[in-house]
Enzyme design. Structure first.
Site, short mmCIF file in Angstrom:
data_model
loop_
_atom_site.label_atom_id
_atom_site.label_comp_id
_atom_site.label_asym_id
_atom_site.label_seq_id
_atom_site.Cartn_x
_atom_site.Cartn_y
_atom_site.Cartn_z
N ARG A 45 0.80 -1.19 0.00
CA ARG A 45 0.00 0.00 0.00
C ARG A 45 0.84 1.27 0.00
O ARG A 45 0.36 2.36 -0.27
CB ARG A 45 -0.89 -0.01 1.26
N GLY A 46 2.14 1.12 0.31
CA GLY A 46 3.00 2.28 0.58
C GLY A 46 3.15 3.28 -0.54
O GLY A 46 3.51 4.43 -0.31
N GLU A 101 7.45 2.10 -6.40
CA GLU A 101 7.63 1.53 -5.06
C GLU A 101 7.90 2.65 -4.06
O GLU A 101 8.44 3.70 -4.42
CB GLU A 101 8.78 0.50 -5.12
N ASP A 102 7.52 2.45 -2.82
CA ASP A 102 7.79 3.47 -1.82
C ASP A 102 9.27 3.48 -1.41
O ASP A 102 9.94 4.50 -1.49
CB ASP A 102 6.87 3.32 -0.59
N ASP A 105 14.62 -1.24 0.30
CA ASP A 105 15.35 -1.43 1.54
C ASP A 105 16.38 -2.55 1.31
O ASP A 105 17.42 -2.31 0.74
CB ASP A 105 14.33 -1.75 2.63
N LYS A 133 17.33 3.03 0.49
CA LYS A 133 18.27 2.89 1.62
C LYS A 133 19.39 1.96 1.15
O LYS A 133 19.39 0.77 1.48
CB LYS A 133 17.57 2.23 2.81
N PHE A 154 14.05 4.26 10.14
CA PHE A 154 12.69 3.84 9.84
C PHE A 154 11.85 5.10 9.60
O PHE A 154 11.76 5.97 10.47
CB PHE A 154 12.10 3.01 10.98
N VAL A 155 11.27 5.19 8.41
CA VAL A 155 10.55 6.40 8.03
C VAL A 155 9.05 6.14 7.83
O VAL A 155 8.63 5.00 7.60
CB VAL A 155 11.15 7.04 6.76
N ASP A 161 3.91 3.68 6.20
CA ASP A 161 3.34 3.48 7.54
C ASP A 161 4.33 2.94 8.56
O ASP A 161 5.35 2.35 8.22
CB ASP A 161 2.19 2.47 7.45
N ARG A 167 0.39 7.11 7.42
CA ARG A 167 0.41 7.17 5.96
C ARG A 167 -0.07 8.54 5.47
O ARG A 167 0.24 8.97 4.37
CB ARG A 167 -0.51 6.10 5.34
P1 IMP Z 1 12.71 -4.70 1.07
O1 IMP Z 1 12.10 -5.92 0.48
O2 IMP Z 1 13.59 -4.99 2.25
O3 IMP Z 1 13.42 -3.84 0.05
O4 IMP Z 1 11.56 -3.88 1.73
C1 IMP Z 1 10.79 -3.01 1.04
C2 IMP Z 1 9.52 -2.72 1.83
O5 IMP Z 1 9.72 -2.70 3.24
C3 IMP Z 1 9.05 -1.35 1.47
O6 IMP Z 1 8.23 -1.40 0.33
C4 IMP Z 1 8.32 -0.94 2.70
O7 IMP Z 1 6.99 -1.43 2.62
C5 IMP Z 1 9.01 -1.66 3.82
N1 IMP Z 1 9.94 -0.73 4.47
C6 IMP Z 1 11.27 -0.67 4.37
N2 IMP Z 1 11.79 0.33 5.07
C7 IMP Z 1 10.75 0.95 5.66
C8 IMP Z 1 10.63 2.12 6.52
O8 IMP Z 1 11.61 2.79 6.88
N3 IMP Z 1 9.37 2.45 6.87
C9 IMP Z 1 8.27 1.76 6.49
N4 IMP Z 1 8.33 0.70 5.69
C10 IMP Z 1 9.56 0.29 5.28
MG MG Z 2 6.10 -1.77 0.46
#
Ligand code: IMP
Ligand code: MG
Length: 179
Positions: A45-46, A101-102, A105, A133, A154-155, A161, A167
């Site tokens: 949803r981000g 994508e939001d 990470d 990140k 963490f943002v 969210d 959000r």
């Molecule tokens: P990844 O698979 O580790 O790259 O994670 C990506 C997803 O983790 C993002 O689409 C977010 O939904 C969530 N996420 C990663 N960092 C944060 C954060 O700082 N705040 C909130 N959600 C996060």
């Molecule tokens: Mg996400």
């Protein structure tokens, strides 16, 4: 849900976000110039706030679709698969696809999503992520367009969210836990 007490420190203002979104949309419009088969896919949803602002600045015919995948939570297994919770409504074969994508990470989510979408044979497949990140990356995946590189914090806000809250914040803030 119970969460620890926290405050939110502003990291990126609403004004900075708006300026960056406009610049990203200009680059995206130039990259896909002339296409009549662009579909912008928001990862739920981000990305819902970001995609809403971004598509309104894209100067091309554009369709919008959404995909929701399961997050793997805090699992530390090496094979972290994602499952499709809500699939696209439309076909993407032969289409120009922009995934929105939001946050990138570890990169696990994006790399799995791209693998799934690639099997459907889009003509082009690109990614625009609001936040990156890079220090957290575990999987070698990059977005062609990045809004902002941020440190390992963490943002929340602008669609993103913490425990489903915040959000609706118009800016991006870092969560700071307090006693
Ligand atoms: P990844 O698979 O580790 O790259 O994670 C990506 C997803 O983790 C993002 O689409 C977010 O939904 C969530 N996420 C990663 N960092 C944060 C954060 O700082 N705040 C909130 N959600 C996060
Ligand atoms: Mg996400």
């Amino acid at each position: 849900m119970t969460t620890q007490n926290y405050v939110i420190d502003e990291m990126i203002s609403a004004k900075s976000i708006a300026a960056r979104v406009e610049a990203l949309a200009r680059e995206i419009s130039e990259h896909f110039a002339g296409t009549d088969k662009l579909v912008v896919i928001g990862l739920l949803r981000g990305s819902f706030v970001f995609i809403a602002d971004l598509v309104r600045e894209i100067d091309l015919p554009v369709e919008v679709d959404f995909l929701e995948v399961s997050s793997y939570g805090n699992s530390t297994e090496s094979s972290r698969e994602v499952r499709i919770l809500k699939d696209l409504r439309g076909e993407i074969e032969g289409r120009d696809v922009l995934v929105v994508e939001d946050i990138v990470d570890t990169g696990n989510t994006l790399s799995h999503v791209l693998a799934i979408l690639r099997t459907r044979n889009p003509a082009r497949l690109e990614v625009c992520a609001l936040l990156d990140k890079p220090s957290r990356r575990e999987v070698d995946v990059t977005a062609r367009w990045i809004g902002f590189e941020i440190p390992d914090k963490f943002v929340v806000g602008y669609g993103i969210d913490y425990a489903q809250r915040n959000r609706n914040l118009p800016h991006i803030g870092a969560v700071r836990f307090i006693a």
